[in-house]
Design a protein around this motif. Sequence first.
Motif, PDB file in Angstrom:
ATOM      1  N   GLU A 150      -5.733 -34.624   5.407  1.00 58.29           N
ATOM      2  CA  GLU A 150      -5.570 -35.915   5.994  1.00 58.29           C
ATOM      3  C   GLU A 150      -5.578 -37.194   4.947  1.00 58.29           C
ATOM      4  N   LYS A 151      -6.671 -36.718   3.720  1.00 58.62           N
ATOM      5  CA  LYS A 151      -6.371 -37.615   2.621  1.00 58.62           C
ATOM      6  C   LYS A 151      -5.069 -38.013   1.983  1.00 58.62           C
ATOM      7  N   GLN A 152      -4.309 -36.888   2.024  1.00 55.94           N
ATOM      8  CA  GLN A 152      -2.853 -36.816   1.598  1.00 55.94           C
ATOM      9  C   GLN A 152      -2.178 -37.783   2.306  1.00 55.94           C
ATOM     10  N   VAL A 153      -2.216 -37.941   3.715  1.00 58.19           N
ATOM     11  CA  VAL A 153      -1.423 -38.787   4.289  1.00 58.19           C
ATOM     12  C   VAL A 153      -2.029 -40.267   3.991  1.00 58.19           C
ATOM     13  N   VAL A 154      -3.294 -40.474   4.041  1.00 56.84           N
ATOM     14  CA  VAL A 154      -3.950 -41.909   3.706  1.00 56.84           C
ATOM     15  C   VAL A 154      -3.492 -42.433   2.203  1.00 56.84           C
ATOM     16  N   ASN A 155      -3.252 -41.280   1.360  1.00 59.02           N
ATOM     17  CA  ASN A 155      -2.653 -41.564  -0.080  1.00 59.02           C
ATOM     18  C   ASN A 155      -1.197 -41.592  -0.332  1.00 59.02           C
ATOM     19  N   GLY A 156      -0.630 -41.385   0.861  1.00 60.78           N
ATOM     20  CA  GLY A 156       0.845 -41.859   0.930  1.00 60.78           C
ATOM     21  C   GLY A 156       1.752 -40.608   0.232  1.00 60.78           C
ATOM     22  N   LEU A 157       1.056 -39.470   0.022  1.00 59.11           N
ATOM     23  CA  LEU A 157       1.942 -38.037  -0.501  1.00 59.11           C
ATOM     24  C   LEU A 157       2.625 -37.456   0.370  1.00 59.11           C
ATOM     25  N   THR A 158       2.379 -37.697   1.492  1.00 56.74           N
ATOM     26  CA  THR A 158       2.852 -37.127   2.800  1.00 56.74           C
ATOM     27  C   THR A 158       2.799 -37.778   3.851  1.00 56.74           C
ATOM     28  N   LYS A 159       3.732 -37.912   4.929  1.00 56.81           N
ATOM     29  CA  LYS A 159       3.886 -38.677   6.032  1.00 56.81           C
ATOM     30  C   LYS A 159       2.928 -37.969   7.117  1.00 56.81           C
ATOM     31  N   ALA A 160       3.091 -36.832   7.133  1.00 62.00           N
ATOM     32  CA  ALA A 160       2.395 -36.152   8.438  1.00 62.00           C
ATOM     33  C   ALA A 160       1.978 -34.786   7.726  1.00 62.00           C
ATOM     34  N   ILE A 161       0.971 -34.238   8.463  1.00 60.22           N
ATOM     35  CA  ILE A 161       0.764 -32.844   8.047  1.00 60.22           C
ATOM     36  C   ILE A 161       0.497 -32.006   9.526  1.00 60.22           C
ATOM     37  N   GLY A 162       0.596 -30.692   9.165  1.00 65.64           N
ATOM     38  CA  GLY A 162       0.456 -29.796  10.300  1.00 65.64           C
ATOM     39  C   GLY A 162       0.121 -28.465   9.745  1.00 65.64           C
ATOM     40  N   LEU A 163       0.568 -27.115  10.827  1.00 67.94           N
ATOM     41  CA  LEU A 163      -0.143 -26.039  10.535  1.00 67.94           C
ATOM     42  C   LEU A 163       0.871 -24.938  10.556  1.00 67.94           C
ATOM     43  N   SER A 164       0.937 -23.748  10.151  1.00 69.37           N
ATOM     44  CA  SER A 164       1.755 -22.694  10.478  1.00 69.37           C
ATOM     45  C   SER A 164       0.948 -21.355  10.545  1.00 69.37           C
ATOM     46  N   ASN A 165       1.535 -20.645  11.505  1.00 65.44           N
ATOM     47  CA  ASN A 165       1.190 -19.348  11.693  1.00 65.44           C
ATOM     48  C   ASN A 165      -0.385 -19.330  12.205  1.00 65.44           C
ATOM     49  N   PHE A 166      -0.863 -20.411  12.733  1.00 68.51           N
ATOM     50  CA  PHE A 166      -2.364 -20.622  13.320  1.00 68.51           C
ATOM     51  C   PHE A 166      -2.167 -20.045  14.707  1.00 68.51           C
ATOM     52  N   ASN A 167      -3.384 -19.306  15.304  1.00 64.84           N
ATOM     53  CA  ASN A 167      -3.236 -19.057  16.502  1.00 64.84           C
ATOM     54  C   ASN A 167      -3.950 -20.164  17.295  1.00 64.84           C
ATOM     55  N   SER A 168      -3.950 -20.174  18.758  1.00 64.08           N
ATOM     56  CA  SER A 168      -4.145 -21.157  19.595  1.00 64.08           C
ATOM     57  C   SER A 168      -5.711 -21.654  19.372  1.00 64.08           C
ATOM     58  N   LYS A 169      -6.446 -20.625  19.034  1.00 66.92           N
ATOM     59  CA  LYS A 169      -8.026 -21.037  18.970  1.00 66.92           C
ATOM     60  C   LYS A 169      -8.276 -21.700  17.799  1.00 66.92           C
ATOM     61  N   GLN A 170      -7.415 -21.275  16.589  1.00 63.90           N
ATOM     62  CA  GLN A 170      -7.663 -22.020  15.328  1.00 63.90           C
ATOM     63  C   GLN A 170      -7.079 -23.354  15.561  1.00 63.90           C
ATOM     64  N   ILE A 171      -5.771 -23.536  16.370  1.00 64.58           N
ATOM     65  CA  ILE A 171      -5.516 -24.777  16.365  1.00 64.58           C
ATOM     66  C   ILE A 171      -6.266 -25.696  16.988  1.00 64.58           C
ATOM     67  N   ASP A 172      -6.937 -25.329  18.158  1.00 63.56           N
ATOM     68  CA  ASP A 172      -7.723 -26.121  18.879  1.00 63.56           C
ATOM     69  C   ASP A 172      -9.006 -26.668  18.093  1.00 63.56           C
ATOM     70  N   ARG A 173      -9.645 -25.905  17.371  1.00 61.69           N
ATOM     71  CA  ARG A 173     -10.642 -26.099  16.472  1.00 61.69           C
ATOM     72  C   ARG A 173     -10.354 -27.410  15.475  1.00 61.69           C
ATOM     73  N   VAL A 174      -8.986 -27.291  14.941  1.00 62.46           N
ATOM     74  CA  VAL A 174      -8.449 -28.436  14.161  1.00 62.46           C
ATOM     75  C   VAL A 174      -8.403 -29.552  14.922  1.00 62.46           C
ATOM     76  N   LEU A 175      -7.743 -29.497  15.943  1.00 64.65           N
ATOM     77  CA  LEU A 175      -7.448 -30.593  17.055  1.00 64.65           C
ATOM     78  C   LEU A 175      -8.685 -31.396  17.214  1.00 64.65           C
ATOM     79  N   LYS A 176      -9.700 -30.633  17.682  1.00 68.99           N
ATOM     80  CA  LYS A 176     -10.976 -31.148  18.087  1.00 68.99           C
ATOM     81  C   LYS A 176     -11.777 -32.014  16.671  1.00 68.99           C
ATOM     82  N   ALA A 177     -11.476 -31.801  15.484  1.00 72.37           N
ATOM     83  CA  ALA A 177     -11.922 -32.448  14.507  1.00 72.37           C
ATOM     84  C   ALA A 177     -11.035 -33.572  13.770  1.00 72.37           C
ATOM     85  N   ALA A 178      -9.619 -33.159  14.155  1.00 73.93           N
ATOM     86  CA  ALA A 178      -8.740 -33.948  13.364  1.00 73.93           C
ATOM     87  C   ALA A 178      -8.830 -35.584  13.689  1.00 73.93           C
TER      88      ALA A 178
END
Length: 323
Positions: A150-178
Motif C-alpha cells: 500500500e505504501k508503494q501506491v501512496v509513494n507513486g511507484l505503482t498505481k495499483a496493487i494485487g495478488l497472484s496465486n492466493f486462495n479465497s481464504k488468503q484473499i479474504d484476510r487481505v481484503l479485511k485489512a486492506a
Amino acid sequence: MSESTSVVLPNGRCAPIVGFGTWQASEEELEAAIDNAIEAGYRHIDAAPVYLNEHVIGRVLKKWFDSGKIKREDLFIVTKLPPTGNRPESVEKYLKKSLKDLQLEYLDLYLIHTPFGFVEEGDDLHPKYENGDMKMDMDTDHLAVWAEMEKQVVNGLTKAIGLSNFNSKQIDRVLKAAKVPVSMLQIELHLYFQQKEMVDFCKSRDVPITAFSPLGTRGLVQLLGKNDTLPDCMANPKVLEIAKKHSKTPAQISLKHLIQKGVIVIPKSTNPQRIKDNIQLFGWMLDAEDVAELDNLDQGAKGRICDFSFLPGTNKHPEFPFK
Ligand SMILES: NC(=O)c1ccc[n+]([C@@H]2O[C@H](COP(=O)([O-])OP(=O)(O)OC[C@H]3O[C@@H](n4cnc5c(N)ncnc54)[C@H](OP(=O)(O)O)[C@@H]3O)[C@@H](O)[C@H]2O)c1
C-alpha cells in the motif's frame, strides 16, 4: 456478456482486457515478440522478475518511447513481487529493481507473485537446497507485506496493487485489512481449469481477475514432462468445432470464452502470426450455446497445471495455497 476492450479497476483506471505474457521466452525471441505485440495493438504487458527478462522488456519499451510512437500512459505494465521478496522490508527494494530493469518511473499494477516466500540469498530468485527443494521463508506475513505494498501506491511507484496465486481464504484476510483495494487476482484459468467458485468469489468482492496460462500453457506442461497426462485444450474436438463454426482459431475461442466473461487474458507467444491472432478477439461473439459447451469442458481440480511442483517443497510452506 461483454465486448469491452478493457476492465475498470477499483482505482478507476482501465486495464486492457488482452495483455501479453512474457514467461518462457529467450532474450532474442522476446525482443522481437514485444515489438510484434506492440505493432499488433497490445498495450498491456505482464512481467515478473522470476521470468529473468524484465531488462529485455525495458529495452524494447525505451525504444518505443524514444520513437515517439507510444507514450508511457498508453501502456499498462504489470510486474510482481518475487517469492524471495515476500517480506515487508523487501517490497520497496524489489519494486525499485523492477522499475530500473523495465526503465519505468511507475507500474500500473504490482502483484504479490505467490502467497509463499523464499529466503533471500544474494540475487538468486530460486534458492535451493542440495536435494533440489526450495529454501523457504516459513514466516511469510501477508498482512504486513500488503501494508508495505500500500505504501508503494501512496509513494507513486505503482498505481495499483494485487495478488497472484492466493486462495479465497488468503484473499479474504487481505481484503479485511486492506486500506488500498485489492485491484487484481491473477490466477491460472483456461478451458480445462475454469475455477468457477473462485471467479464468483472475486466477482462478489469486486476483485478483477487476470487469467494466466489462458491457452493451457503447453510450455509448462512440457517443462513438467506431463505431455501425455495433461491434454491440450486447444485440440479438444468441441473447441475445434466451435472454431470452425466462427472461422476462428482454437486459441481465439479459448481467449474469447474468458474475455466475454470480463476476465483479462495474457497469452504468451513468440510466433508473429499467433501474436496477431491472439488479440483479434473483438467484433464477434460466442453464442450462449457455445459458452455453455465450453463451460462444460472444465475438468475441475485435475485441470490445474501450475501447481508449483516445479518449485519442489513449496507445498510444505504454511501459506501454500492449493492444499
Ligand atoms: N502469476 C503466475 O504465477 C503466472 C504463472 C504462469 C504464467 N503467468 C503469465 O501468464 C502468461 C501466459 O501463460 P503461459 O505462458 O504459461 O501460457 P499460455 O499463454 O497459456 O500458453 C503459451 C503457449 O501457447 C502457445 N501459443 C500461443 N498462442 C498460440 C496459438 N494461437 N495457437 C497455438 N499455440 C499458441 C505458445 O507457443 P508460441 O510462443 O510458440 O506461440 C506457448 O507455448 C505468461 O507468459 C506469464 O506472463 C503468470
